[in-house]
Design an enzyme around this catalytic site. Structure first.
Site, PDB file in Angstrom:
ATOM      1  CB  SER A   9      -0.960  -0.045   1.186  1.00 40.06           C
ATOM      2  OG  SER A   9      -1.995   0.892   1.029  1.00 40.06           O
ATOM      3  CG  ASP A  69      -6.009  -2.761  -4.454  1.00 38.06           C
ATOM      4  OD1 ASP A  69      -6.818  -1.959  -3.944  1.00 38.06           O
ATOM      5  OD2 ASP A  69      -4.792  -2.697  -4.266  1.00 38.06           O
ATOM      6  CG  HIS A 128      -5.241  -2.619  -0.454  1.00 37.04           C
ATOM      7  ND1 HIS A 128      -4.561  -2.113  -1.545  1.00 37.04           N
ATOM      8  CD2 HIS A 128      -4.755  -1.934   0.623  1.00 37.04           C
ATOM      9  CE1 HIS A 128      -3.714  -1.182  -1.151  1.00 37.04           C
ATOM     10  NE2 HIS A 128      -3.803  -1.058   0.155  1.00 37.04           N
TER      11      HIS A 128
END
Length: 721
Positions: A560, A643, A675
Site C-alpha cells: 500500500s 483492489d 488490497h
C-alpha cells in the site's frame, strides 16, 4: 460434551521450528475469549486450514480461567456466534437454516449439554453481530445486522432474483469500494425479541424483525468493508439501540463524516443522530467520523468516539459521553489526550471507562473517569502486545485477548490498579506451528529521524546468534497513517520473513500512528519527504550500529503506502542499497490517484482536488521520468484485480516500465483478491513468491537449504521471452 477431557495448554507442544509460510497459514486462529457471567470459563472459536484437505475446519471450545485448560464445546462448523445468557445457558447463531435457504437460525442450549438445544427462531436472511439484553420479564431482546433492500426488507442472496443483464448504472459516487461494486442493497441493523415461554416452554421469536436503519434515507450500518458489531450497541435494559452511519446528506466518497443514531429497540420512532448538524448537543466544529457507541450499565449514558476533521480518516479520535435525553453540548472526556483510542467499555459501576489505544507500537488498555476533564491523562495498565478484546469478570478484573509479534493468541487478566495479573493461555505454548516463539524474538530501538526520534522493531531469526551476520529485511508499513505494532499478522508477519535467515527491521517513520498526532499528521503532502528521510536514517543507523545485520545483502518490502515507498525508493539513492525489492499494491503513477474510490483520502493527503492541486500530486511521483531512469534493483510487483483502492493498472504500469527498462522483475497477480491476499492457497503462493524473490537476490537461497524458493510455486510462469 462430557466425554471430552480438559486439555493442558502445553499438550500439543513439540520441538521448536522456524516459522514457515505453511505453518503461519495453518496455525489455528482463535477468536476473543468471552467469559460466562460466573467468570469461571470463557468460550472461543477456532478455525484451521489444511493444505492436505484444502479445507478449513472450525469448532468452539471452553477455556477454564483458573487452570488455562481447554475442552471442545462443539465441532459443529455451522455455529457462527455464541452469546452467554447465564452461567450455563447459551444463545447461538446457526449459519444454516433448515427451512429458508440463505437464512440463519437462533438456538438456545446449555454449555453442559450443547447438543441438546432447541431452535428459538428462524431468520429470513443471513445475520451476524448478535447482541442481547434480558428484560425484567425474562424476554431476550436482540439486534444483529444483515443486508437490506431500500424498503427495509432483509435481503437474502440465495432467494434474490438474478438479473438478466450484468449492467451497472450509476449517477453518483461511490461506484465501487474496497472490493465490491455498490448496489441498491445495504447493511442494516435489525431488532427482534425472543419471548420467554411459560413453564418448560422455551424461547421463541415474538413477531418479525424490525429494520432500525432503513427509515433514515441513505443511512447504512455497519459501514463496509470493515464495519461490524462495534458499529452499534444495545442498551442493557434492551430499550435503546445506538448505531453509526455515514452522514446521509454528504457524498460518501468525499467525506468521512458519520453520526451516532439513537432509536428505540421496537422501532416505534425513527432513528435520530445525537451529534448530527441539527442535533442540539453536537460539539462545535466536530464533523469527523464517529465510532464505537457503548451504553453505560444503567443505560442512561452513551460513550462514543469522534474525529474533528470531516475529510481525514486518521484524525485523532476523542472520547465523548452523551446523556440520553440531554440537549446540552456533549462533553469530551480526556479530550486533550494525544492518543487515538478505538475501543471503549464501562466498568460495572458506570464510573470509569476502559479504552484501548495504539501506544508506542502496542495496543494498550487505559482507564479514566467517565467525567474526566480534558486535561486528564488516562492511565495505562497493560504493556506489551496488542489487546484486541476485553471483558469484565465478577471480581472487576478484565479478561483480555490479544496477540504479539511472537503469538497469535494471548489470554490474560488485568486490572487498572494492578496491571497484568495472570497469564491464562498463549498460542505459542499450545500450537506446534508456533512452538518456540517468544518475547526474545524481538527488540526495538529509537533513532533520530527527520524531525524527531523514530521507533523501529527488530525481529530475529530462529537460533539467532549476535556474533553472526544476517541479511537485512527492511519492512515499510502501509497507511500511510499506520504502524508496525507488537501484534500478530498472517499477511505481513515479520517473524516468518526473519526465519528465512534474516534480521527484519520495521521502522515507524513520519506518518505512523500511536506516537502522537503530530507525527501522524506530518506526512500530509509529504509522502516522499520526511518519511523517506526517516527510512534513510534508519538504514544508516542499522548499518552503523547493528553489527549482526548485513546491509550489503539487504532487501526491502512494503504494501500500500509501503508499496508506494518501495516504488519511490527504486528511483532514489536508497534503492541502490538493496539487492531486491517487493512492492505490493502501491501507487506508481501520480495522475492515477484520481482512480481511487475514497476521494477524501487523496484530496486531504495532497491538499486539494486533482485539478486544483495537481502539482502536489506530482511532487511525489515514482513514475517521473528522472526517477524511472534510476530504476535498477530487481523488483517483484504484486497487484490484484479486486483492489479498488489502488487499481491493478498501477501494478501493471510499474511492471511495464521495469520490463521496458530491462530491470529484472516479475508480476504476481490474483484475480480474486483485493488490497489484501487472504485466501490460504493464494497466501501460500504470495509467500513463496515474495520470499523466493528476496532469497534469490540476497543469497539466502544458497546459504539456507530450507529457504523458500521461487520454484516452490506450482503455478506456471508465463514468459514469452
Amino acid at each position: 460434551m462430557g466425554a471430552f477431557r480438559w486439555l493442558s495448554i502445553a499438550a500439543a507442544a513439540s520441538t521448536a521450528l522456524a516459522l514457515t509460510p505453511e505453518q503461519l497459514i495453518t496455525a489455528p486462529r482463535r477468536s476473543e475469549a468471552i467469559p460466562d457471567p460466573s467468570g469461571k470459563v470463557a468460550v472461543f472459536s477456532t478455525s484451521q486450514y489444511s493444505f492436505e484437505t484444502h479445507k478449513r475446519t472450525s469448532w468452539w471450545s471452553l477455556l477454564d480461567l483458573k487452570t488455562g485448560q481447554t475442552k471442545v464445546l462443539t465441532n459443529d462448523s455451522s455455529v457462527s456466534e455464541i452469546v452467554w445468557l447465564s452461567d450455563d445457558s447459551i444463545l447461538y447463531v446457526n449459519s444454516t437454516n433448515a427451512d429458508i435457504p440463505g437464512g440463519v437460525e437462533l438456538w438456545v442450549t446449555q454449555a453442559s449439554s450443547f447438543a441438546k438445544g432447541y431452535k428459538a427462531a428462524s431468520l429470513p436472511a443471513s445475520f451476524s453481530g448478535l447482541k442481547t439484553a434480558k428484560t425484567k420479564s425474562g424476554d431476550i431482546r436482540f439486534v444483529a445486522y444483515g443486508q437490506s433492500y431500500p424498503n427495509g426488507t432483509a435481503y437474502n442472496e440465495e432467494l434474490a432474483t438474478a438479473p438478466l443483464s450484468s449492467a451497472r448504472i450509476y449517477d453518483s459516487i461511490y461506484v465501487r469500494h474496497w472490493d465490491y461494486w455498490l448496489s441498491t442493497t445495504f447493511n442494516a441493523v435489525f431488532s427482534g425479541t425472543l419471548k420467554k415461554g411459560h413453564g418448560k416452554n422455551g424461547y421463541s421469536l415474538d413477531g418479525e424483525l424490525k429494520n432500525l436503519v432503513s427509515p433514515v434515507k441513505n443511512a447504512e450500518s455497519p459501514y463496509p468493508p470493515f464495519g461490524g458489531a462495534s458499529d452499534y450497541d444495545l442498551s442493557p435494559d434492551g430499550k435503546w439501540v445506538a448505531f453509526k452511519s455515514k452522514a446521509p446528506e454528504l457524498p460518501k466518497a468525499n467525506f468521512t463524516t458519520s453520526y451516532i443514531y439513537l432509536v428505540p429497540h421496537d422501532a416505534s420512532e425513527t432513528a435520530r443522530p445525537i451529534n448530527g448538524p441539527d442535533s442540539p448537543g453536537t460539539p462545535k466544529g466536530i464533523k469527523g467520523d464517529s465510532s464505537s457507541p457503548v451504553f453505560s450499565p444503567n443505560g442512561d449514558k452513551l460513550a462514543y468516539f469522534q474525529m474533528r476533521d470531516e475529510t481525514y480518516e486518521s484524525d485523532r479520535r476523542v472520547l465523548y459521553v452523551y446523556s440520553l435525553g440531554s440537549k446540552k453540548t456533549i462533553p469530551s472526556v480526556a479530550g486533550d489526550w494525544d492518543r487515538s483510542p478505538d475501543s471503549v467499555k464501562w466498568t460495572p459501576d458506570g464510573k470509569t471507562l476502559i479504552v484501548g489505544s495504539e501506544d508506542l507500537g502496542r495496543t494498550r488498555l487505559f482507564s479514566l473517569p467517565a467525567n474526566a476533564k480534558d486535561d486528564y491523562k488516562p492511565k495505562n495498565f497493560t504493556d506489551g502486545g496488542s489487546a484486541s478484546a476485553y471483558y469484565f469478570l465478577p471480581d472487576s478484573s478484565l479478561l483480555v485477548t490479544g496477540s504479539a509479534l511472537w503469538t497469535n493468541w494471548n489470554v490474560y487478566t488485568a486490572k487498572p490498579e494492578k496491571g497484568v495479573i495472570k497469564k491464562i493461555a498463549s498460542a505459542n505454548e499450545i500450537d506446534p506451528e508456533l512452538k518456540g516463539l517468544g518475547p526474545s524474538d524481538i527488540s526495538e530501538f529509537y533513532f533520530q529521524g527527520n524531525f524527531t526520534d523514530i521507533h523501529a522493531w527488530v525481529i530475529y531469526p530462529e537460533n539467532f546468534d549476535k556474533s553472526k551476520k544476517y541479511p537485512l529485511i527492511f519492512f515499510i508499513h502501509g497507511g500511510p497513517q499506520g504502524n508496525w505494532a507488537d501484534g500478530w499478522s498472517t499477511r505481513w508477519n515479520p517473524k516468518a520473513w526473519a526465519d528465512q535467515g534474516y534480521v527484519v527491521v520495521a521502522p515507524n517513520p513520519t506518518g505512523s500512528t500511536g506516537f502522537g498526532q503530530a507525527l501522524t499528521d506530518a506526512i500530509q503532502n509529504n509522502w516522499g519527504g520526511a518519511p523517506y528521510d526517516d527510512l534513510v536514517k534508519c538504514w544508516e543507523y542499522v548499518h552503523e550500529n547493528l553489527d549482526y545485520v548485513d546491509t550489503d545483502h539487504g532487501v526491502a518490502a512494503g504494501a500500500s503506502y509501503g508499496g508506494f515507498m518501495i516504488n519511490w525508493i527504486q528511483g532514489s539513492p536508497l534503492g541502490r542499497k538493496f539487492k531486491a525489492l517487493v512492492s505490493h499494491d502501491g501507487t506508481f503513477v501520480a495522475d492515477a490517484k484520481v482512480s481511487t474510490e475514497e476521494l477524501w483520502f487523496m484530496q486531504r493527503e495532497f491538499n486539494g482536488t486533482f485539478w486544483d492541486a495537481r502539482d502536489n500530486y506530482r511532487r511525489w511521483d515514482p513514475s517521473a521520468p528522472e526517477r524511472i531512469l534510476q530504476f535498477a534493483t530487481p523488483m517483484l510487483v504484486i497487484h490484484s484485480d479486486k483492489d479498488y483502492r489502488l487499481p491493478v493498472a498501477e501494478g501493471l504500469s510499474l511492471f511495464n516500465v521495469l520490463q521496458e527498462r530491462g530491470v529484472p522483475s516479475r508480476f504476481l497477480n490474483f484475480p480474486d483478491e483485493n488490497h489484501w491476499v487472504v485466501n490460504p492457497e493464494n497466501s501460500l503462493v504470495w509467500h513463496q513468491q515474495a520470499l523466493g524473490w528476496i532469497n534469490k537476490y540476497s543469497g539466502v537461497e544458497k546459504s539456507n537449504p530450507n529457504a523458500v524458493s521461487l520454484e516452490d510455486t506450482v503455478v506456471p510462469v508465463v514468459n514469452y521471452n
